[in-house]
Design a protein around this motif. Structure first.
Motif, PDB file in Angstrom:
ATOM      1  N   PHE A 191       0.842  -1.202   0.000  1.00 53.49           N
ATOM      2  CA  PHE A 191       0.000   0.000   0.000  1.00 53.49           C
ATOM      3  C   PHE A 191       0.876   1.251   0.000  1.00 53.49           C
ATOM      4  O   PHE A 191       0.660   2.173  -0.788  1.00 53.49           O
ATOM      5  N   MET A 192       1.872   1.291   0.876  1.00 49.14           N
ATOM      6  CA  MET A 192       2.725   2.473   0.962  1.00 49.14           C
ATOM      7  C   MET A 192       3.571   2.648  -0.290  1.00 49.14           C
ATOM      8  O   MET A 192       3.807   3.778  -0.722  1.00 49.14           O
TER       9      MET A 192
ATOM     10  N   ASN B 298       2.431  12.899   6.640  1.00 50.48           N
ATOM     11  CA  ASN B 298       0.997  12.870   6.968  1.00 50.48           C
ATOM     12  C   ASN B 298       0.366  11.546   6.544  1.00 50.48           C
ATOM     13  O   ASN B 298      -0.490  11.004   7.248  1.00 50.48           O
ATOM     14  N   GLU B 299       0.794  11.032   5.403  1.00 49.10           N
ATOM     15  CA  GLU B 299       0.240   9.764   4.923  1.00 49.10           C
ATOM     16  C   GLU B 299       0.622   8.610   5.855  1.00 49.10           C
ATOM     17  O   GLU B 299      -0.214   7.791   6.222  1.00 49.10           O
ATOM     18  N   VAL B 300       1.876   8.579   6.274  1.00 49.51           N
ATOM     19  CA  VAL B 300       2.346   7.510   7.150  1.00 49.51           C
ATOM     20  C   VAL B 300       1.642   7.585   8.512  1.00 49.51           C
ATOM     21  O   VAL B 300       1.182   6.569   9.049  1.00 49.51           O
ATOM     22  N   ILE B 301       1.545   8.772   9.064  1.00 47.12           N
ATOM     23  CA  ILE B 301       0.902   8.956  10.371  1.00 47.12           C
ATOM     24  C   ILE B 301      -0.584   8.581  10.284  1.00 47.12           C
ATOM     25  O   ILE B 301      -1.110   7.901  11.164  1.00 47.12           O
TER      26      ILE B 301
ATOM     27  N   SER C  88       3.901  -3.374  13.483  1.00 47.24           N
ATOM     28  CA  SER C  88       5.194  -2.891  13.993  1.00 47.24           C
ATOM     29  C   SER C  88       5.959  -2.089  12.939  1.00 47.24           C
ATOM     30  O   SER C  88       6.573  -1.069  13.259  1.00 47.24           O
ATOM     31  N   GLU C  89       5.912  -2.518  11.687  1.00 47.95           N
ATOM     32  CA  GLU C  89       6.613  -1.787  10.632  1.00 47.95           C
ATOM     33  C   GLU C  89       6.005  -0.403  10.432  1.00 47.95           C
ATOM     34  O   GLU C  89       6.715   0.590  10.294  1.00 47.95           O
ATOM     35  N   VAL C  90       4.688  -0.333  10.440  1.00 48.55           N
ATOM     36  CA  VAL C  90       3.995   0.949  10.272  1.00 48.55           C
ATOM     37  C   VAL C  90       4.322   1.872  11.454  1.00 48.55           C
ATOM     38  O   VAL C  90       4.529   3.069  11.284  1.00 48.55           O
ATOM     39  N   LYS C  91       4.400   1.302  12.649  1.00 50.96           N
ATOM     40  CA  LYS C  91       4.741   2.089  13.834  1.00 50.96           C
ATOM     41  C   LYS C  91       6.148   2.688  13.689  1.00 50.96           C
ATOM     42  O   LYS C  91       6.373   3.863  13.995  1.00 50.96           O
ATOM     43  N   LYS C  92       7.082   1.904  13.174  1.00 50.83           N
ATOM     44  CA  LYS C  92       8.451   2.400  12.956  1.00 50.83           C
ATOM     45  C   LYS C  92       8.454   3.519  11.915  1.00 50.83           C
ATOM     46  O   LYS C  92       9.149   4.520  12.068  1.00 50.83           O
TER      47      LYS C  92
ATOM     48  N   ALA D 279       9.500   7.447  12.650  1.00 53.08           N
ATOM     49  CA  ALA D 279      10.465   8.152  11.792  1.00 53.08           C
ATOM     50  C   ALA D 279       9.830   9.419  11.209  1.00 53.08           C
ATOM     51  O   ALA D 279      10.490  10.462  11.110  1.00 53.08           O
ATOM     52  N   ALA D 280       8.547   9.344  10.848  1.00 60.74           N
ATOM     53  CA  ALA D 280       7.844  10.517  10.298  1.00 60.74           C
ATOM     54  C   ALA D 280       7.782  11.636  11.334  1.00 60.74           C
ATOM     55  O   ALA D 280       8.029  12.798  11.015  1.00 60.74           O
ATOM     56  N   PHE D 281       7.467  11.296  12.578  1.00 60.63           N
ATOM     57  CA  PHE D 281       7.453  12.315  13.636  1.00 60.63           C
ATOM     58  C   PHE D 281       8.841  12.895  13.842  1.00 60.63           C
ATOM     59  O   PHE D 281       8.990  14.099  14.061  1.00 60.63           O
ATOM     60  N   SER D 282       9.852  12.064  13.755  1.00 61.92           N
ATOM     61  CA  SER D 282      11.230  12.521  13.903  1.00 61.92           C
ATOM     62  C   SER D 282      11.595  13.502  12.781  1.00 61.92           C
ATOM     63  O   SER D 282      12.226  14.529  13.025  1.00 61.92           O
TER      64      SER D 282
END
Length: 198
Positions: free
Chosen positions: A86-87, A130-133, A148-152, A156-159
């Motif tokens: 999807f990503m 924004n898409e990842v979050i 877990s992968e999406v959380k990582k 990283a997106a927030f970082s």
């Protein structure tokens, strides 16, 4: 350039129409606290999660809102497919196939160099983030957990977003700028804290 802008405008209008029609369809779970998974009801308690007009909400910005409905469609059509697919599709549609979703803001100079190569620079990075979050919180809302992968990817997106906080107002700037930056920083911290609970 004019042709590109016209094409982009037409594409945006078509996408907007699709999302509006999708939102009014009963095949989608409306983004309201009462409709969330049990885990979402415990974690996503703040009202901003359900305010689709709140630009700092995972579902309130245009990209985040679209991501929720696109993910619903994708999940229905690909129930057994890995979310990475999807990503990958979404990164292609954003014009950045192969973007490293694990890239964080720890090496801010490297991140800035990469962002400087993007067509719209931080605006494009923000769309990816924004898409990842939104994807992470869509999973929590719909499925009761975040892979877990999406959380990582979301961490990283927030970082990455924290490197660009000054885009939302300089901490030494005008009072309004400082307020907007502070609001963005507080919201990011809340979202990151909630993300880690999912």
């Amino acid at each position: 350039m004019k042709k590109f802008i016209n094409t982009l405008t037409i594409f945006s209008c078509l996408l907007y129409c699709e999302v509006c029609m999708a939102q009014s369809s009963p095949k989608y779970v409306e983004i309201e606290w009462k409709n969330g998974s049990e885990a979402a009801k415990k974690i996503m308690t703040n009202e901003f999660y359900y305010d689709v007009l709140d630009a700092w909400s995972p579902f309130g910005n245009d990209t985040g809102n679209d991501t929720y409905y696109l993910y619903c469609d994708w999940k229905r059509e690909h129930p057994k497919e890995n979310v990475k697919k999807f990503m990958e599709e979404e990164l292609i549609s954003l014009g950045y196939p192969g973007f490293d979703l694990y890239l964080d803001g720890k090496d801010s100079e490297r991140l800035r160099r990469i962002v400087n190569t993007m067509q719209n620079q931080y605006i494009d990075l923000n769309a990816i983030d924004n898409e990842v979050i939104a994807l992470a919180f869509s999973q929590l809302f719909l499925e009761g957990h975040i892979e877990s992968e999406v959380k990582k990817w979301a961490e990283a997106a927030f970082s990455r977003e924290s490197v660009y906080l000054d885009f939302w107002g300089n901490k030494n700037g005008e009072a309004k700028e400082r307020e907007e930056r502070k609001e963005r920083e507080e919201r990011m911290n809340q979202l990151l804290s909630d993300l880690r609970k999912g």
